[in-house]
Every structure is written in C-alpha cells, then in structure tokens.
Write a protein that holds these residues in place. Structure first.
Motif, PDB file in Angstrom:
ATOM      1  N   UNK A 290       5.658   1.120  12.978  1.00  0.00           N
ATOM      2  CA  UNK A 290       5.654   1.050  11.517  1.00  0.00           C
ATOM      3  C   UNK A 290       5.046  -0.288  11.103  1.00  0.00           C
ATOM      4  N   UNK A 291       4.315  -0.280  10.000  1.00  0.00           N
ATOM      5  CA  UNK A 291       3.630  -1.505   9.592  1.00  0.00           C
ATOM      6  C   UNK A 291       3.561  -1.609   8.073  1.00  0.00           C
ATOM      7  N   UNK A 292       3.327  -2.835   7.609  1.00  0.00           N
ATOM      8  CA  UNK A 292       3.055  -3.093   6.193  1.00  0.00           C
ATOM      9  C   UNK A 292       1.583  -3.423   5.973  1.00  0.00           C
ATOM     10  N   UNK A 293       0.823  -3.537   7.059  1.00  0.00           N
ATOM     11  CA  UNK A 293      -0.590  -3.888   6.953  1.00  0.00           C
ATOM     12  C   UNK A 293      -1.393  -2.680   6.470  1.00  0.00           C
ATOM     13  N   UNK A 294      -2.169  -2.865   5.435  1.00  0.00           N
ATOM     14  CA  UNK A 294      -3.061  -1.815   4.951  1.00  0.00           C
ATOM     15  C   UNK A 294      -4.415  -1.915   5.660  1.00  0.00           C
ATOM     16  N   UNK A 295      -5.118  -0.799   5.841  1.00  0.00           N
ATOM     17  CA  UNK A 295      -4.759   0.568   5.427  1.00  0.00           C
ATOM     18  C   UNK A 295      -3.803   1.225   6.428  1.00  0.00           C
ATOM     19  N   UNK A 296      -2.894   2.071   5.939  1.00  0.00           N
ATOM     20  CA  UNK A 296      -1.897   2.741   6.763  1.00  0.00           C
ATOM     21  C   UNK A 296      -2.163   4.243   6.739  1.00  0.00           C
ATOM     22  N   UNK A 297      -2.463   4.813   7.892  1.00  0.00           N
ATOM     23  CA  UNK A 297      -2.655   6.260   7.984  1.00  0.00           C
ATOM     24  C   UNK A 297      -1.306   6.970   8.023  1.00  0.00           C
ATOM     25  N   UNK A 298      -0.403   6.470   8.842  1.00  0.00           N
ATOM     26  CA  UNK A 298       0.983   6.945   8.857  1.00  0.00           C
ATOM     27  C   UNK A 298       1.850   5.848   9.459  1.00  0.00           C
ATOM     28  N   UNK A 299       3.145   5.936   9.224  1.00  0.00           N
ATOM     29  CA  UNK A 299       4.051   4.921   9.743  1.00  0.00           C
ATOM     30  C   UNK A 299       4.181   3.728   8.816  1.00  0.00           C
ATOM     31  N   UNK A 300       4.518   3.984   7.550  1.00  0.00           N
ATOM     32  CA  UNK A 300       4.653   2.921   6.563  1.00  0.00           C
ATOM     33  C   UNK A 300       6.041   2.299   6.657  1.00  0.00           C
ATOM     34  N   UNK A 301       6.101   1.009   6.912  1.00  0.00           N
ATOM     35  CA  UNK A 301       7.383   0.331   7.067  1.00  0.00           C
ATOM     36  C   UNK A 301       8.204   0.365   5.785  1.00  0.00           C
ATOM     37  N   UNK A 302       7.534   0.330   4.634  1.00  0.00           N
ATOM     38  CA  UNK A 302       8.257   0.325   3.361  1.00  0.00           C
ATOM     39  C   UNK A 302       9.142   1.559   3.201  1.00  0.00           C
ATOM     40  N   UNK A 303       8.761   2.668   3.829  1.00  0.00           N
ATOM     41  CA  UNK A 303       9.556   3.896   3.720  1.00  0.00           C
ATOM     42  C   UNK A 303      10.890   3.792   4.444  1.00  0.00           C
ATOM     43  N   UNK A 304      11.028   2.810   5.331  1.00  0.00           N
ATOM     44  CA  UNK A 304      12.264   2.648   6.091  1.00  0.00           C
ATOM     45  C   UNK A 304      13.244   1.687   5.436  1.00  0.00           C
ATOM     46  N   UNK A 305      12.775   0.945   4.429  1.00  0.00           N
ATOM     47  CA  UNK A 305      13.629  -0.061   3.790  1.00  0.00           C
ATOM     48  C   UNK A 305      14.638   0.628   2.883  1.00  0.00           C
ATOM     49  N   UNK A 306      15.911   0.327   3.080  1.00  0.00           N
ATOM     50  CA  UNK A 306      16.976   0.914   2.274  1.00  0.00           C
ATOM     51  C   UNK A 306      17.480  -0.040   1.199  1.00  0.00           C
ATOM     52  N   UNK A 307      17.519  -1.309   1.491  1.00  0.00           N
ATOM     53  CA  UNK A 307      17.983  -2.293   0.502  1.00  0.00           C
ATOM     54  C   UNK A 307      17.569  -3.686   0.948  1.00  0.00           C
ATOM     55  N   UNK A 308      17.671  -4.620   0.001  1.00  0.00           N
ATOM     56  CA  UNK A 308      17.401  -6.019   0.321  1.00  0.00           C
ATOM     57  C   UNK A 308      15.977  -6.455   0.111  1.00  0.00           C
ATOM     58  N   UNK A 309      15.153  -5.635  -0.587  1.00  0.00           N
ATOM     59  CA  UNK A 309      13.756  -6.013  -0.789  1.00  0.00           C
ATOM     60  C   UNK A 309      13.377  -5.860  -2.251  1.00  0.00           C
ATOM     61  N   UNK A 310      12.269  -6.477  -2.623  1.00  0.00           N
ATOM     62  CA  UNK A 310      11.705  -6.319  -3.952  1.00  0.00           C
ATOM     63  C   UNK A 310      10.226  -6.689  -3.906  1.00  0.00           C
ATOM     64  N   UNK A 311       9.515  -6.259  -4.944  1.00  0.00           N
ATOM     65  CA  UNK A 311       8.104  -6.608  -5.041  1.00  0.00           C
ATOM     66  C   UNK A 311       7.155  -5.560  -4.528  1.00  0.00           C
ATOM     67  N   UNK A 312       7.666  -4.421  -4.022  1.00  0.00           N
ATOM     68  CA  UNK A 312       6.778  -3.405  -3.483  1.00  0.00           C
ATOM     69  C   UNK A 312       5.874  -2.793  -4.548  1.00  0.00           C
ATOM     70  N   UNK A 313       6.323  -2.780  -5.804  1.00  0.00           N
ATOM     71  CA  UNK A 313       5.550  -2.144  -6.872  1.00  0.00           C
ATOM     72  C   UNK A 313       4.636  -3.125  -7.602  1.00  0.00           C
ATOM     73  N   UNK A 314       4.562  -4.364  -7.130  1.00  0.00           N
ATOM     74  CA  UNK A 314       3.733  -5.371  -7.779  1.00  0.00           C
ATOM     75  C   UNK A 314       2.446  -5.602  -6.997  1.00  0.00           C
ATOM     76  N   UNK A 315       1.406  -6.011  -7.697  1.00  0.00           N
ATOM     77  CA  UNK A 315       0.138  -6.359  -7.067  1.00  0.00           C
ATOM     78  C   UNK A 315       0.375  -7.553  -6.138  1.00  0.00           C
ATOM     79  N   UNK A 316      -0.074  -7.431  -4.877  1.00  0.00           N
ATOM     80  CA  UNK A 316       0.185  -8.503  -3.912  1.00  0.00           C
ATOM     81  C   UNK A 316      -0.560  -9.785  -4.272  1.00  0.00           C
TER      82      UNK A 316
END
Length: 285
Positions: A165-191
C-alpha cells in the motif's frame, strides 16, 4: 514475483561491456523459470551500429535523443535524467521488440501451434547469503522460505505473497489512505497548500516534504514537464497522536470465512502476516 498483477520487468541498463554481470543474473532467473520475459533496454547498445552515421540519415527515433524537451534552465536537466527524446527512443526500442514478438505469435497462430501458457514458476533456487546471516523465518521477506512439500526438489525455496500500500501517486491499486481509520487529516486538501503547526496537533497530515514541495513549485513554472508522480506521505509529530490503520488479511480465505461465522473465531495477526514493513519518506537534504 509475488505481486497479484505481475509487472513485466523492464531494465534500463548501460552498455553490455559494463553491465554484463547484471544481465547474466537476469538470464539465470529466466533459465530457472522464475522470470518469463524481462527486457533489458540499452540505448548505448542500440546506437552501436549507427555510431558512424551522420545525424541527417539516422532513423527519426535515433535523432537528437540526448536533447531535453524543457526550456533551458528548467530543473532536472542532468545526464542521468532521461529527457523527452530519450523517453521517445526507449519507447521506439520497446515497440520494435514487441512488434517482433507479435510476429512470432502470429506465426504460431497460423501454424496452429500450442502457445506456451505456463504460469510463472515461483520456485526459487537456494538464496545466497553471507556466513553471519541466518535465512530464518524472520528474514523470509528477503530470502523466502524453504519448501517442505514432498513434490519439491531438494533445496527449493519459494517467496510468500507480498501486498503493498502506498501514498505515492500515481496509484493503480493499493491506496494506503483507504486503510486509515482514524488519526489523520488533510486528505481532501491540495498537497501544494501549506499546512500550519495546528494541523499536526490534531493528527497525522497527508503532505509533501519541504524539498519535494519546492521541486513541484519549480516544475509548475514550466507546466509540470509531464511529471505525474507525487511523493506525498503522512507526517506527524509527538502531539499528532496515533494513526490507526486496518490491514486486511489478503490471500487467506479460510481466515476470512471463519471470522464471518457466528462464532467469531479470533485470530492473531501472526496468522495472517509474517512481516509488516513500514517505509518512511526519504527527504532530500
């Protein structure tokens, strides 16, 4: 070798006089049946027969292949960075390779020959390691495990399944963000937007490192230069707290089914995973 979608191994290499040992290693894997169709791309070798020809009579794909497509002064114009023309030449060489392969396949189909459809052989030779290393189960991620099946040849090894799983783009499959349940923020903001200290006090922040963000800004002046990668990662400080992840037990249907039963059979993490590797982002200094 163990990925669900096995990628074709394409190695961009130097000339045969320098990289002979590396090619011999690849050939050993082919001879053993582990790799089916690796391709070694060497522009130096491809250009060898054309070295004495003048530029105006060279095939189009071989002309000015060291020329950068970006304006002078744009970042990344280093000898070890392939430019637009070099990328085009690599694509041209690959196209010729695949065209020759397709001609062979077409010939087999016309002759009604049986095309080899054998799957990859994941049986490996014994690993080579130094005397002070014991290839035990603790190191099976690197060395594999010795096969104990009665059908296995003596001293046969196999690699276990690997999931990434990774956060590095481009991601074909295996997105790390999909595994995060809590404790994070900023995923919806422009990096590219700045993150203040208040962000990090409320959790782990999906962001770009300082040097990576600076490089992105330099590229934006030239329209991005075609770079689609983005080395974003989760950053945190002591006050960010815990980042909670849910890691699915892939490849073990027996465990998944037993967990869905009414009895709710409990399994330890070690039943699903032998290793869990966490990779940190590599910042430039």
């Amino acid at each position: 070798l163990t990925l669900r979608r096995k990628p074709m191994m394409i190695v961009k290499d130097t000339g045969r006089n320098i990289a002979a040992r590396r090619r011999e290693l690849l050939q050993d894997y082919v001879d053993f049946g582990v790799l089916k169709d690796p391709v070694v791309l060497s522009i130096e070798d491809a250009m060898e027969e054309f070295a004495t020809l003048s530029e105006d009579i060279l095939p189009i794909g071989l002309r000015e292949w060291r020329k950068f497509g970006a304006p002078k002064g744009a970042p990344g114009q280093a000898p070890h960075h392939p430019g637009v023309k070099e990328h085009e030449l690599l694509g041209w060489l690959l196209a010729m390779h695949f065209l020759a392969s397709l001609e062979l396949v077409a010939s087999d189909l016309v002759m009604d020959a049986n095309v080899d459809k054998d799957p990859y052989n994941l049986v490996m030779p014994p690993p080579i390691y130094s005397k002070n290393v014991n290839p035990s189960e603790l190191l099976s991620l690197f060395f594999g495990t010795e096969m104990s099946s009665h059908n296995a040849t003596p001293m046969s090894w196999e690699m276990g399944p690997v999931y990434c799983r990774t956060t590095y783009d481009p991601i074909l499959n295996g997105k790390l963000q999909d595994m995060v349940r809590s404790g994070s923020l900023g995923e919806d903001l422009d990096v590219m937007l700045p993150r203040g200290a208040k962000f990090y006090k409320h959790g782990w922040v999906l962001d770009l490192g300082k040097s990576e963000k600076l490089a992105k800004k330099m590229l934006q002046r030239y329209g991005g230069l075609g770079y689609i990668d983005s080395k974003q990662a989760y950053y945190g400080i002591y006050g960010s707290g815990s980042l909670e992840l849910f890691i699915p037990c892939l490849g073990r249907d027996d465990i998944s089914q037993s967990m869905e039963n009414e009895d709710m059979v409990k399994h330890r993490a070690r039943d699903c995973f032998k290793h869990l590797v966490v990779c940190e982002v590599n910042e430039k200094h």
